[in-house]
Motif scaffolding. Structure first.
Motif, PDB file in Angstrom:
ATOM      1  N   VAL A  75       1.092  -1.327  -0.105  1.00  0.00           N
ATOM      2  CA  VAL A  75      -0.226  -0.021   0.064  1.00  0.00           C
ATOM      3  C   VAL A  75       0.900   1.294   0.070  1.00  0.00           C
ATOM      4  CG1 VAL A  75      -2.056   1.174   0.973  1.00  0.00           C
ATOM      5  CG2 VAL A  75      -2.072  -1.206   0.992  1.00  0.00           C
ATOM      6  N   ASP A  76       1.409   1.785   1.146  1.00  0.00           N
ATOM      7  CA  ASP A  76       2.277   2.915   1.143  1.00  0.00           C
ATOM      8  C   ASP A  76       3.371   2.830   1.909  1.00  0.00           C
ATOM      9  OD1 ASP A  76       0.926   3.177   3.519  1.00  0.00           O
ATOM     10  OD2 ASP A  76      -0.008   4.982   3.271  1.00  0.00           O
ATOM     11  N   SER A  77       3.601   1.702   2.693  1.00  0.00           N
ATOM     12  CA  SER A  77       4.673   1.622   3.195  1.00  0.00           C
ATOM     13  C   SER A  77       5.391   0.203   2.855  1.00  0.00           C
ATOM     14  CB  SER A  77       4.501   1.335   4.980  1.00  0.00           C
ATOM     15  OG  SER A  77       3.794   2.592   5.415  1.00  0.00           O
ATOM     16  N   TYR A  82       6.336  -3.024   8.262  1.00  0.00           N
ATOM     17  CA  TYR A  82       5.095  -3.843   8.916  1.00  0.00           C
ATOM     18  C   TYR A  82       5.851  -4.923   9.967  1.00  0.00           C
ATOM     19  CZ  TYR A  82       2.061  -1.736   5.463  1.00  0.00           C
ATOM     20  OH  TYR A  82       1.451  -0.760   4.686  1.00  0.00           O
ATOM     21  N   ASN A 132      -0.542  -7.400  -0.431  1.00  0.00           N
ATOM     22  CA  ASN A 132      -1.117  -5.951  -0.771  1.00  0.00           C
ATOM     23  C   ASN A 132      -2.435  -5.742  -0.993  1.00  0.00           C
ATOM     24  OD1 ASN A 132       0.402  -3.249  -1.633  1.00  0.00           O
ATOM     25  ND2 ASN A 132       1.698  -4.578  -2.835  1.00  0.00           N
ATOM     26  N   MET A 164      -3.761  -5.962   2.609  1.00  0.00           N
ATOM     27  CA  MET A 164      -3.451  -4.638   3.447  1.00  0.00           C
ATOM     28  C   MET A 164      -4.437  -3.516   2.873  1.00  0.00           C
ATOM     29  SD  MET A 164      -0.717  -4.714   5.556  1.00  0.00           S
ATOM     30  CE  MET A 164       0.527  -5.860   5.942  1.00  0.00           C
ATOM     31  N   ALA A 165      -4.678  -3.465   1.399  1.00  0.00           N
ATOM     32  CA  ALA A 165      -5.225  -2.316   0.730  1.00  0.00           C
ATOM     33  C   ALA A 165      -6.820  -2.622   1.298  1.00  0.00           C
ATOM     34  CB  ALA A 165      -5.380  -2.769  -0.501  1.00  0.00           C
ATOM     35  N   HIS A 189      -7.187  -1.136   4.652  1.00  0.00           N
ATOM     36  CA  HIS A 189      -6.868   0.514   4.860  1.00  0.00           C
ATOM     37  C   HIS A 189      -8.134   1.315   5.055  1.00  0.00           C
ATOM     38  CE1 HIS A 189      -5.185   4.413   3.712  1.00  0.00           C
ATOM     39  NE2 HIS A 189      -4.040   3.827   3.910  1.00  0.00           N
ATOM     40  N   GLU A 191      -8.866   4.426   4.519  1.00  0.00           N
ATOM     41  CA  GLU A 191      -9.515   5.209   3.469  1.00  0.00           C
ATOM     42  C   GLU A 191      -9.578   4.629   2.178  1.00  0.00           C
ATOM     43  OE1 GLU A 191      -6.404   8.478   3.842  1.00  0.00           O
ATOM     44  OE2 GLU A 191      -7.109   8.363   5.568  1.00  0.00           O
ATOM     45  N   LEU A 192      -8.736   3.660   2.035  1.00  0.00           N
ATOM     46  CA  LEU A 192      -8.850   2.876   0.579  1.00  0.00           C
ATOM     47  C   LEU A 192      -9.557   1.563   0.503  1.00  0.00           C
ATOM     48  CD1 LEU A 192      -4.967   2.934  -0.425  1.00  0.00           C
ATOM     49  CD2 LEU A 192      -6.938   4.558  -1.125  1.00  0.00           C
ATOM     50  N   GLY A 193      -9.764   1.198   1.724  1.00  0.00           N
ATOM     51  CA  GLY A 193     -10.572  -0.394   1.911  1.00  0.00           C
ATOM     52  C   GLY A 193     -11.770  -0.716   1.019  1.00  0.00           C
TER      53      GLY A 193
END
Ligand code: UTP
Length: 299
Positions: free
Chosen positions: A37-39, A44, A275, A278-279, A282, A284-286
């Motif tokens: 995602v972004d990290s 993690y 990915n 995790m997405a 998330h 905001e993205l889930g």
């Protein structure tokens, strides 16, 4: 004299492997820096250790892995720009990352195997118990559940025995892992076992067990003595599993069955699955990712 309760404050994260399953990307990017995602993956892994009470991370690095250290370090120019622009939320996130743990790096000059990588951490760990988290394995659990490393640390502190995570695998996957032959506890606890023997990457016919080691461990410092005596094994590498197999005969060892979903993010398919997982989690993205996945499967 009072006996001090055992504490686990250090973790070794081996990240010096060549990452050949992820070529060509890993020709110039450490696989631990590939992004979920972004990290990066390594974020993690370090976060899991920190959630288990660990404050000192011993990163075992190889050539071309400096980006990992930079990720946890100060970035003056960037931070200054963000402050000037008033982007305080992202600045706060970067500050939390650089303060999350003490990162101590050691070079493994040649990738001689996971056992050798762990042994490289000995000068920093000294005679304290420590956790080992593989730098490319990601665990995902509900926010309300303890992390895998936390379960192992608790088990070690309660029993005084080295404790390792195990998970069930299918027959066709047995040869990808270290496999533990386990025995139930007299207490009837269902997620904890005595380990009777260990074997590295066996054929499915070489063991009846289907309990695999997914890359999370808490060791008593004695493991170093056994690592020092371990000769190259499978694939000509110094195998951590071989040292553990010797250690358990003298000192005993516990297995803790994990319920977390675990992803081998050092492998392209495992990385894609991690990915997506995790997405979906998330905040905001889930929901958008879920809607998109629904749409593409019906195409
Ligand atoms: P892997 O076998 O998954 O990593 O080792 P690798 O060798 O990088 O992978 P491939 O097979 O070539 O794609 C498990 C972990 O142990 C580390 C790796 O970085 C990974 O986190 N490792 C392995 C070391 O640090 N040093 C080694 O000599 C071998």
């Amino acid at each position: 004299m009072l006996n001090k309760a055992p504490q686990v404050t250090k973790a070794i994260i081996p990240a010096a492997g060549l990452g050949t399953r992820f070529l060509p990307a890993t020709k110039s990017i450490p696989k631990e820096m590939l992004t979920l995602v972004d990290s990066p993956i390594i974020f993690y892994v370090v976060e899991e250790a920190v959630l288990a009470g660990i404050s000192d991370i011993v990163l075992i690095q190889g050539r071309g892995k400096a980006a990992i250290e930079d990720f946890f370090d100060v970035s003056y120019e960037l931070e200054d720009k963000l402050a000037q622009r008033g982007e305080l939320a992202v600045l706060d996130r970067l500050n939390r990352i650089k303060n999350m743990a003490n990162i101590i790096s050691i070079r493994q000059k040649q990738p001689l195997g996971l056992g050798h990588a762990v042994l490289c951490g000995k000068p920093i760990v000294g005679d304290e118990p420590f956790a080992v988290l593989l730098g490319d394995e990601v665990m995902v659990q509900k926010a309300t559940e303890p992390s895998v490393t936390k379960l192992l640390v608790d088990n070690f502190c309660r029993t005084g025995l080295s404790s390792v995570a195990v998970m069930p695998v299918a027959d066709e996957d047995v040869s990808k892992y270290g496999i533990a032959n386990v025995e139930p506890m007299d207490s009837g606890v269902t997620n904890e076992f005595h380990i009777r023997s260990l074997i590295e990457k066996p054929k499915p016919t070489e063991t009846q067990s289907r309990w695999a080691l997914p890359g999370r461990y808490v060791f008593d410092t004695q493991i170093f003595e056994f690592l020092e005596k371990t000769k190259p094994g499978k694939n000509g590498e110094i195998q951590l599993t071989d040292a553990m197999a010797q250690m358990l005969l003298k000192c005993g060892m516990r297995a803790v069955a994990i319920e977390s979903r675990r992803f081998d993010a050092g492998d392209p398919l495992g990385f894609i699955k991690a990915n997506i997982e995790m997405a979906l989690l998330h905040p905001e993205l889930g929901s958008e990712v879920k809607a998109y996945l629904r749409e593409i499967v019906t195409r």
